[in-house]
Design a protein around this motif. Sequence first.
Motif, PDB file in Angstrom:
ATOM      1  N   ILE A 136       0.825  -1.200   0.000  1.00  0.00           N
ATOM      2  CA  ILE A 136       0.000   0.000   0.000  1.00  0.00           C
ATOM      3  C   ILE A 136       0.864   1.256   0.000  1.00  0.00           C
ATOM      4  N   GLU A 137       1.926   1.229   0.803  1.00  0.00           N
ATOM      5  CA  GLU A 137       2.759   2.425   0.910  1.00  0.00           C
ATOM      6  C   GLU A 137       4.154   2.077   1.406  1.00  0.00           C
ATOM      7  N   ASN A 138       5.135   2.658   0.741  1.00  0.00           N
ATOM      8  CA  ASN A 138       6.515   2.549   1.201  1.00  0.00           C
ATOM      9  C   ASN A 138       6.788   3.659   2.207  1.00  0.00           C
ATOM     10  N   LYS A 139       7.423   3.286   3.343  1.00  0.00           N
ATOM     11  CA  LYS A 139       7.677   4.254   4.416  1.00  0.00           C
ATOM     12  C   LYS A 139       9.197   4.421   4.604  1.00  0.00           C
ATOM     13  N   PRO A 140       9.838   5.240   3.807  1.00  0.00           N
ATOM     14  CA  PRO A 140      11.299   5.404   3.915  1.00  0.00           C
ATOM     15  C   PRO A 140      11.746   5.863   5.298  1.00  0.00           C
ATOM     16  N   GLU A 141      10.946   6.749   5.916  1.00  0.00           N
ATOM     17  CA  GLU A 141      11.321   7.273   7.231  1.00  0.00           C
ATOM     18  C   GLU A 141      11.298   6.193   8.309  1.00  0.00           C
ATOM     19  N   LYS A 142      10.536   5.115   8.057  1.00  0.00           N
ATOM     20  CA  LYS A 142      10.481   4.006   9.006  1.00  0.00           C
ATOM     21  C   LYS A 142      11.265   2.788   8.512  1.00  0.00           C
ATOM     22  N   LYS A 143      11.872   2.942   7.371  1.00  0.00           N
ATOM     23  CA  LYS A 143      12.655   1.864   6.755  1.00  0.00           C
ATOM     24  C   LYS A 143      11.823   0.595   6.614  1.00  0.00           C
ATOM     25  N   GLY A 144      10.606   0.783   6.120  1.00  0.00           N
ATOM     26  CA  GLY A 144       9.720  -0.366   5.956  1.00  0.00           C
ATOM     27  C   GLY A 144       8.562  -0.068   5.033  1.00  0.00           C
ATOM     28  N   ASP A 145       7.592  -0.975   5.044  1.00  0.00           N
ATOM     29  CA  ASP A 145       6.437  -0.874   4.154  1.00  0.00           C
ATOM     30  C   ASP A 145       5.147  -1.182   4.902  1.00  0.00           C
TER      31      ASP A 145
END
Length: 250
Positions: A136-145
């Motif tokens: 659904i969404e890549n979360k670069p700031e959390k180093k995850g998805d």
Amino acid sequence: MAASSSALGTTISPVKLGNPRSKTNSLLLPSSFSNPIKNPSLSHKLFTSNSNVFAVPKRSFTCKSQAIPSSNSSPNKVQEMQVYEINERDRGSPAYLRLSQKSVNALGDLVPFSNKLYTGDLQKRIGITAGICILIENKPEKKGDRYEAIFSFHFGDYGHIAVQGPYLTYEDTYLAITGGSGIFEGVTGQVKLKQIVFPFKIFYTFYLKGMAGELPKELVCTAVEPTPAVEATPAAKACEPHATIANFTN
């Protein structure tokens, strides 16, 4: 003419109209109604019995929201069960299908997977997971998805549990239990997904509602504390008879 009138007067006598309250009118009603006031209890019985003659068939209407729950409705009891999902890198799982055609993880990418399941104490092999995650969404700031996950837990002869909900690679989440089969038929509730080592080790705690009976004892145990170092016992990994459930799903 006078004689004729006299004769006619003799022949035709005046007609008397009945008094509506006189006893002669009681002939029009059953005898039991002639004087109901004298014996109130008898009158009540008579009116009750005679009312059946004029009874109109009744239809019952039930508002579903106000209906009394049936005996097979889901009970409120919550039963807990802990299991480990471990990717031992021998099933070709997970597969990453980059449908977004982007160089980084993006909306629409699919991740089918299937991993091994062990009891919470890691003493028995009990089955597998099988399903798919939709990115659904890549979360670069959390180093995850963030994924939407749809998958099942298969427990051999005991049946399976189906779940759906958010799968986050960087924190714990809760997924909805959407149903099941076997001893888990009609089950509801939720399952907590605790990420240990993505995507290799996950610890699940099920909160099961609506089960017809108690969970089998071999599925209920004191769980090993989830840490990155956890491993199934050698016997469970080797699927030795005493370290598996009956006809476990492989």
